[in-house]
Design a protein around this motif. Sequence first.
Motif, PDB file in Angstrom:
ATOM      1  N   TRP A 164       0.825  -1.210   0.000  1.00  0.00           N
ATOM      2  CA  TRP A 164       0.000   0.000   0.000  1.00  0.00           C
ATOM      3  C   TRP A 164       0.857   1.257   0.000  1.00  0.00           C
ATOM      4  O   TRP A 164       0.477   2.270  -0.584  1.00  0.00           O
ATOM      5  N   LEU A 178       1.816   1.684  -3.522  1.00  0.00           N
ATOM      6  CA  LEU A 178       0.680   2.141  -4.309  1.00  0.00           C
ATOM      7  C   LEU A 178       0.402   3.629  -4.090  1.00  0.00           C
ATOM      8  O   LEU A 178       0.184   4.374  -5.048  1.00  0.00           O
ATOM      9  N   LEU A 230       3.769   1.152  -9.073  1.00  0.00           N
ATOM     10  CA  LEU A 230       2.489   0.479  -9.327  1.00  0.00           C
ATOM     11  C   LEU A 230       2.726  -1.002  -9.586  1.00  0.00           C
ATOM     12  O   LEU A 230       2.007  -1.859  -9.052  1.00  0.00           O
ATOM     13  N   ALA A 284       3.399  -2.732  -6.362  1.00  0.00           N
ATOM     14  CA  ALA A 284       2.195  -2.829  -5.536  1.00  0.00           C
ATOM     15  C   ALA A 284       1.275  -3.948  -5.996  1.00  0.00           C
ATOM     16  O   ALA A 284       0.724  -4.685  -5.173  1.00  0.00           O
ATOM     17  N   GLY A 292      -5.655  -2.084  -7.222  1.00  0.00           N
ATOM     18  CA  GLY A 292      -4.456  -1.263  -7.367  1.00  0.00           C
ATOM     19  C   GLY A 292      -4.624  -0.194  -8.428  1.00  0.00           C
ATOM     20  O   GLY A 292      -4.303   0.973  -8.207  1.00  0.00           O
ATOM     21  N   TRP A 339      -4.706   3.782  -7.751  1.00  0.00           N
ATOM     22  CA  TRP A 339      -3.663   4.563  -8.421  1.00  0.00           C
ATOM     23  C   TRP A 339      -4.272   5.692  -9.249  1.00  0.00           C
ATOM     24  O   TRP A 339      -3.863   6.845  -9.125  1.00  0.00           O
TER      25      TRP A 339
END
Length: 105
Positions: free
Chosen positions: A3, A6, A46, A49, A58, A62
């Motif tokens: 997290w 992210l 990203l 994550a 995700g 994002w």
Amino acid sequence: MAWIYLISAGLFEVAFTTCLKLSNNFTHRWWSLGFFVSITLSFYLLNKAIQTIPIGTGYAVWTGIGAVGTTIVGIFLFQEPAFFWRVFFITLLISSIIGLKVVSS
């Protein structure tokens, strides 16, 4: 840790969209460099994550962080309008991002 990756990726998304605007169609060298560095870091984080977080969650978080952050930057840095319905839907988007975090394992 996923997290944190992210959220950081989302913040770098805000950075690359801001740098994109300030690069003036890639005519300003330093803002253009900032764009390429930020977009690279955003996608890298990203990718890190979504090794743990489901890809749908995700990606939604994002893009949500990017949309909210870029709108806030637009309002404060570029004097874009901040009328009631715009702020209302940004707040709704923030609530959705928090909701996705709460229901994700």
